[in-house]
Design a protein around this motif. Structure first.
Motif, PDB file in Angstrom:
ATOM      1  N   ALA A 266     -81.237-104.904  36.046  1.00  0.00           N
ATOM      2  CA  ALA A 266     -80.455-103.869  35.329  1.00  0.00           C
ATOM      3  C   ALA A 266     -80.846-104.003  33.678  1.00  0.00           C
ATOM      4  CB  ALA A 266     -79.269-103.592  35.655  1.00  0.00           C
ATOM      5  N   MET A 267     -81.326-103.181  33.091  1.00  0.00           N
ATOM      6  CA  MET A 267     -81.699-103.528  31.648  1.00  0.00           C
ATOM      7  C   MET A 267     -80.695-102.797  30.535  1.00  0.00           C
ATOM      8  SD  MET A 267     -84.192-105.504  32.184  1.00  0.00           S
ATOM      9  CE  MET A 267     -84.505-105.830  30.343  1.00  0.00           C
ATOM     10  N   LEU A 268     -80.431-103.151  29.674  1.00  0.00           N
ATOM     11  CA  LEU A 268     -79.463-102.520  28.655  1.00  0.00           C
ATOM     12  C   LEU A 268     -79.936-103.150  27.218  1.00  0.00           C
ATOM     13  CD1 LEU A 268     -75.656-103.897  29.755  1.00  0.00           C
ATOM     14  CD2 LEU A 268     -76.651-101.577  29.508  1.00  0.00           C
ATOM     15  N   GLN A 269     -80.335-101.934  26.302  1.00  0.00           N
ATOM     16  CA  GLN A 269     -80.769-102.301  25.041  1.00  0.00           C
ATOM     17  C   GLN A 269     -79.664-102.644  24.265  1.00  0.00           C
ATOM     18  OE1 GLN A 269     -84.152-100.846  23.901  1.00  0.00           O
ATOM     19  NE2 GLN A 269     -83.734-102.629  22.339  1.00  0.00           N
ATOM     20  N   ALA A 270     -79.728-103.807  23.355  1.00  0.00           N
ATOM     21  CA  ALA A 270     -78.937-104.032  22.630  1.00  0.00           C
ATOM     22  C   ALA A 270     -79.131-103.599  21.173  1.00  0.00           C
ATOM     23  CB  ALA A 270     -78.853-105.594  22.128  1.00  0.00           C
ATOM     24  N   ASP A 271     -77.954-103.297  20.546  1.00  0.00           N
ATOM     25  CA  ASP A 271     -78.174-102.614  19.139  1.00  0.00           C
ATOM     26  C   ASP A 271     -78.381-103.588  18.167  1.00  0.00           C
ATOM     27  OD1 ASP A 271     -75.661-103.832  18.340  1.00  0.00           O
ATOM     28  OD2 ASP A 271     -74.513-102.273  18.681  1.00  0.00           O
ATOM     29  N   PRO A 272     -78.553-103.271  16.915  1.00  0.00           N
ATOM     30  CA  PRO A 272     -78.944-104.339  15.947  1.00  0.00           C
ATOM     31  C   PRO A 272     -78.085-105.463  15.597  1.00  0.00           C
ATOM     32  CG  PRO A 272     -79.330-102.185  15.034  1.00  0.00           C
ATOM     33  CD  PRO A 272     -78.589-101.893  16.139  1.00  0.00           C
ATOM     34  N   SER A 273     -76.871-105.633  16.317  1.00  0.00           N
ATOM     35  CA  SER A 273     -75.865-106.460  16.169  1.00  0.00           C
ATOM     36  C   SER A 273     -75.932-107.124  17.585  1.00  0.00           C
ATOM     37  CB  SER A 273     -74.511-105.985  16.044  1.00  0.00           C
ATOM     38  OG  SER A 273     -74.554-105.234  14.600  1.00  0.00           O
ATOM     39  N   GLY A 274     -76.778-107.124  18.313  1.00  0.00           N
ATOM     40  CA  GLY A 274     -76.998-107.434  19.576  1.00  0.00           C
ATOM     41  C   GLY A 274     -75.867-106.820  20.852  1.00  0.00           C
ATOM     42  N   ASP A 275     -75.199-105.766  20.316  1.00  0.00           N
ATOM     43  CA  ASP A 275     -74.102-105.268  21.325  1.00  0.00           C
ATOM     44  C   ASP A 275     -74.459-104.263  22.114  1.00  0.00           C
ATOM     45  OD1 ASP A 275     -72.385-107.415  19.951  1.00  0.00           O
ATOM     46  OD2 ASP A 275     -71.850-105.896  18.348  1.00  0.00           O
ATOM     47  N   PHE A 276     -73.371-103.777  22.961  1.00  0.00           N
ATOM     48  CA  PHE A 276     -73.577-102.743  24.001  1.00  0.00           C
ATOM     49  C   PHE A 276     -72.040-102.409  24.072  1.00  0.00           C
ATOM     50  CE2 PHE A 276     -73.913-106.511  26.648  1.00  0.00           C
ATOM     51  CZ  PHE A 276     -72.700-106.385  27.350  1.00  0.00           C
ATOM     52  N   SER A 277     -71.964-101.212  24.903  1.00  0.00           N
ATOM     53  CA  SER A 277     -70.559-101.106  24.970  1.00  0.00           C
ATOM     54  C   SER A 277     -70.051-101.263  26.401  1.00  0.00           C
ATOM     55  CB  SER A 277     -70.371 -99.257  24.946  1.00  0.00           C
ATOM     56  OG  SER A 277     -70.447 -98.852  23.665  1.00  0.00           O
ATOM     57  N   PRO A 326     -75.704 -99.032  27.007  1.00  0.00           N
ATOM     58  CA  PRO A 326     -76.284 -99.132  25.908  1.00  0.00           C
ATOM     59  C   PRO A 326     -75.937 -98.406  24.635  1.00  0.00           C
ATOM     60  CG  PRO A 326     -77.880 -97.978  27.076  1.00  0.00           C
ATOM     61  CD  PRO A 326     -76.755 -98.207  28.047  1.00  0.00           C
ATOM     62  N   ASN A 327     -75.726 -98.860  23.556  1.00  0.00           N
ATOM     63  CA  ASN A 327     -75.287 -98.073  22.261  1.00  0.00           C
ATOM     64  C   ASN A 327     -76.446 -97.362  21.755  1.00  0.00           C
ATOM     65  OD1 ASN A 327     -72.537 -98.949  22.313  1.00  0.00           O
ATOM     66  ND2 ASN A 327     -73.034-100.773  21.156  1.00  0.00           N
ATOM     67  N   VAL A 328     -77.504 -97.884  22.234  1.00  0.00           N
ATOM     68  CA  VAL A 328     -79.086 -97.241  21.709  1.00  0.00           C
ATOM     69  C   VAL A 328     -80.079 -97.499  22.702  1.00  0.00           C
ATOM     70  CG1 VAL A 328     -78.645 -97.475  19.063  1.00  0.00           C
ATOM     71  CG2 VAL A 328     -79.537 -99.275  20.490  1.00  0.00           C
ATOM     72  N   GLY A 329     -80.861 -96.544  22.717  1.00  0.00           N
ATOM     73  CA  GLY A 329     -82.131 -96.773  23.470  1.00  0.00           C
ATOM     74  C   GLY A 329     -82.179 -97.202  25.127  1.00  0.00           C
ATOM     75  N   LEU A 330     -82.794 -97.938  25.584  1.00  0.00           N
ATOM     76  CA  LEU A 330     -83.198 -98.377  26.905  1.00  0.00           C
ATOM     77  C   LEU A 330     -81.987 -98.397  27.729  1.00  0.00           C
ATOM     78  CD1 LEU A 330     -85.448 -98.532  28.983  1.00  0.00           C
ATOM     79  CD2 LEU A 330     -85.486-100.873  28.350  1.00  0.00           C
ATOM     80  N   GLY A 331     -81.836 -98.083  28.934  1.00  0.00           N
ATOM     81  CA  GLY A 331     -80.845 -98.514  30.081  1.00  0.00           C
ATOM     82  C   GLY A 331     -79.958 -97.474  30.313  1.00  0.00           C
ATOM     83  N   SER A 332     -79.580 -97.440  31.567  1.00  0.00           N
ATOM     84  CA  SER A 332     -78.473 -96.730  32.143  1.00  0.00           C
ATOM     85  C   SER A 332     -77.165 -97.436  32.236  1.00  0.00           C
ATOM     86  CB  SER A 332     -78.956 -95.880  33.216  1.00  0.00           C
ATOM     87  OG  SER A 332     -79.193 -96.753  34.259  1.00  0.00           O
ATOM     88  N   ALA A 333     -76.075 -96.858  32.871  1.00  0.00           N
ATOM     89  CA  ALA A 333     -74.826 -97.448  33.037  1.00  0.00           C
ATOM     90  C   ALA A 333     -75.060 -98.607  33.907  1.00  0.00           C
ATOM     91  CB  ALA A 333     -73.935 -96.485  33.279  1.00  0.00           C
ATOM     92  N   LEU A 334     -74.403 -99.782  33.764  1.00  0.00           N
ATOM     93  CA  LEU A 334     -74.600-100.939  34.665  1.00  0.00           C
ATOM     94  C   LEU A 334     -73.133-100.998  35.221  1.00  0.00           C
ATOM     95  CD1 LEU A 334     -75.549-103.523  36.339  1.00  0.00           C
ATOM     96  CD2 LEU A 334     -75.575-104.633  34.072  1.00  0.00           C
ATOM     97  N   ALA A 335     -72.999-101.062  36.537  1.00  0.00           N
ATOM     98  CA  ALA A 335     -71.497-101.304  37.154  1.00  0.00           C
ATOM     99  C   ALA A 335     -71.342-102.754  37.611  1.00  0.00           C
ATOM    100  CB  ALA A 335     -71.275-100.376  38.284  1.00  0.00           C
ATOM    101  N   THR A 336     -70.517-103.434  37.032  1.00  0.00           N
ATOM    102  CA  THR A 336     -70.285-104.886  37.274  1.00  0.00           C
ATOM    103  C   THR A 336     -68.900-105.236  37.422  1.00  0.00           C
ATOM    104  OG1 THR A 336     -70.802-107.121  36.877  1.00  0.00           O
ATOM    105  CG2 THR A 336     -70.420-105.663  34.876  1.00  0.00           C
ATOM    106  N   PRO A 396     -84.141-106.165  21.019  1.00  0.00           N
ATOM    107  CA  PRO A 396     -83.335-106.824  21.773  1.00  0.00           C
ATOM    108  C   PRO A 396     -82.742-106.225  23.179  1.00  0.00           C
ATOM    109  CG  PRO A 396     -81.955-105.932  19.986  1.00  0.00           C
ATOM    110  CD  PRO A 396     -83.716-105.563  19.742  1.00  0.00           C
ATOM    111  N   LEU A 397     -83.032-106.818  24.249  1.00  0.00           N
ATOM    112  CA  LEU A 397     -82.657-106.234  25.473  1.00  0.00           C
ATOM    113  C   LEU A 397     -81.834-107.371  26.504  1.00  0.00           C
ATOM    114  CD1 LEU A 397     -86.153-104.963  26.798  1.00  0.00           C
ATOM    115  CD2 LEU A 397     -83.998-103.562  26.272  1.00  0.00           C
ATOM    116  N   TYR A 398     -81.086-106.928  27.050  1.00  0.00           N
ATOM    117  CA  TYR A 398     -80.245-107.562  28.164  1.00  0.00           C
ATOM    118  C   TYR A 398     -80.669-107.346  29.402  1.00  0.00           C
ATOM    119  CZ  TYR A 398     -76.691-108.773  24.713  1.00  0.00           C
ATOM    120  OH  TYR A 398     -75.913-109.353  23.624  1.00  0.00           O
ATOM    121  N   GLY A 399     -80.876-108.110  30.298  1.00  0.00           N
ATOM    122  CA  GLY A 399     -81.351-107.906  31.989  1.00  0.00           C
ATOM    123  C   GLY A 399     -80.350-108.511  32.958  1.00  0.00           C
ATOM    124  N   VAL A 400     -79.566-108.248  33.849  1.00  0.00           N
ATOM    125  CA  VAL A 400     -78.764-108.460  34.619  1.00  0.00           C
ATOM    126  C   VAL A 400     -79.141-108.204  36.188  1.00  0.00           C
ATOM    127  CG1 VAL A 400     -76.218-108.859  35.439  1.00  0.00           C
ATOM    128  CG2 VAL A 400     -76.998-107.957  33.105  1.00  0.00           C
TER     129      VAL A 400
END
Length: 401
Positions: A266-277, A326-336, A396-400
């Protein structure tokens, strides 16, 4: 490492002298992750650092690496903290006593470069020097800037621009090991840099805007020859009562070898600060992140008691759903989810726990859920470096998984 060590230095300082009762089983070594089998892999181990007496190094992941000076002399250094929430190698000067690592030149003749790196709970002060770094079978293709923590060749840390940020963590206990390997999704650290003479230092910038990236302390992975676009940290699951140790695998590169595909993550685009919601209990925290350098999860829970250690203490082991977007760009909601247990029921002769949570911040755009080392157990988490391409997108991307 943005929220690291607050609990390590406070509540967990009690752990070796006053273990909680009722932990029961789960004191064995955890398993289920294969040992490294390739040059781009290295073992990561959560354990008690034997050189740190009286303080439990709970949930601190360590690697061993090699540092070489410009003369070709090298030293292997163990108990380096793996930190996906910072960028660059920071190592105690005393951990590499045989190396010749003179500080980089400052802005005036005879002056040297110093850096103050600040965290939510304090600062580290040291010089900036050139070295090559080898981790497992990977080595930087050139010398890169690293930070030598507590380098006696520099004057004291500047006040108040550096020392005013909190206590000095430029020591073995403050770090939790011999150094920090910052391998998060950015190349350079954008720290506070100074030009230092014999007795004082002058700030070069307040936000590194005037310091070329080539002179900033930088992520060693970005300087590897091929496997230079990110990392994957895979850790085994641990019992709810903890494990004495936990060993996982750090893999370099994303989609560059047969062992580092993140297809299916599951991919999450990070914003320029490396963050997501992160959405937790109906509240949105817009500056959230995943950080192996935080030894606990830091996430604010409503309606849950707090124990004498400052940790959340639900009645029995409890799960709290978290949705990452994600706050920007790639990825959909990731439930964890995060698991939480009353830490006073745990045996802190164990070192690896997946269920300790401390209060984070208030909700809002600048509030955060810090998914720390407990989040990594039983998961593989990938970090694609900003500006680097991978089969799953540009960082910047996170993957889980």
């Amino acid at each position: 490492m943005r929220a690291t060590y607050r609990t390590l230095l406070a509540a967990l300082a009690l752990a070796l002298t006053g273990c909680g009762g009722g932990g029961g089983g789960g004191s064995g070594t955890s398993g289920a992750v294969s040992s490294p089998s390739a040059a781009n892999q290295v073992t990561v181990t959560v354990m008690q650092d034997p050189d740190i007496a009286g303080v439990a190094t709970t949930n601190i992941p360590y690697v061993t690496l090699t540092v070489c000076d410009t003369n070709g002399s090298c030293e292997s250094v163990d108990h380096i903290v793996v930190d996906t929430g910072s960028y660059g190698l920071r190592i105690l000067k005393t951990a590499v006593p045989q190396l010749v690592l003179p500080p980089d030149a400052g802005s005036s003749p005879g002056e040297h470069m110093g850096e103050c790196v600040t965290f939510l709970d304090g600062y580290m002060w040291g010089s900036v020097a050139q070295a090559s770094v080898q981790i497992g079978g990977e080595k930087t293709t050139t010398n890169i800037p690293i930070q030598l923590i507590a380098d006696p060749s520099l004057p004291s840390a500047p006040s108040p621009s550096c020392t005013g940020t909190g206590p000095d963590e430029s020591n073995l206990v403050g770090i939790g090991g011999n150094g920090i390997l910052g391998i998060g999704p950015f190349v350079s650290d954008a720290g506070l840099y100074y030009s230092c003479g014999a007795s004082s230092c002058t700030a070069l910038t307040t936000a590194s805007a005037n310091i070329p990236v080539s002179q900033q302390v930088s992520n060693p992975v970005a300087a590897f020859l091929v496997d230079n676009n990110g990392v994957i940290l895979q850790m085994p699951s641990v019992p709810s009562t903890g494990a004495a140790t936990a060993s996982g695998v750090l893999t370099f590169g994303i989609g560059t070898q047969s062992d580092n595909s993140i297809s299916g993550y599951a991919m999450l685009q990070a914003d320029p600060s490396g963050d997501f919601s992160a959405t937790l209990q109906g509240q949105i925290y817009g500056s959230s992140f995943i950080d192996s350098g935080s030894n606990l999860n830091f996430a604010t829970l409503s309606g849950v008691a707090i124990n004498s250690r400052g940790d959340y203490a639900p009645t029995g082991l409890s799960s709290y759903p978290v949705t990452l977007t994600p706050n920007v760009g790639l990825g959909s909601a990731l439930a964890t989810q995060i698991q939480v247990i009353d830490s006073e029921q745990l045996d802190f002769s164990n070192m690896a726990f997946d269920d300790i949570d401390d209060p984070g911040t208030s909700a809002g755009p600048s509030g955060y859920v810090d998914l720390g080392m407990p989040f990594f157990y039983g998961r593989s988490v990938a970090f694609v470096i900003s500006g680097r391409a991978s089969p799953e997108g540009v960082g910047p991307l996170y993957g889980v998984q």
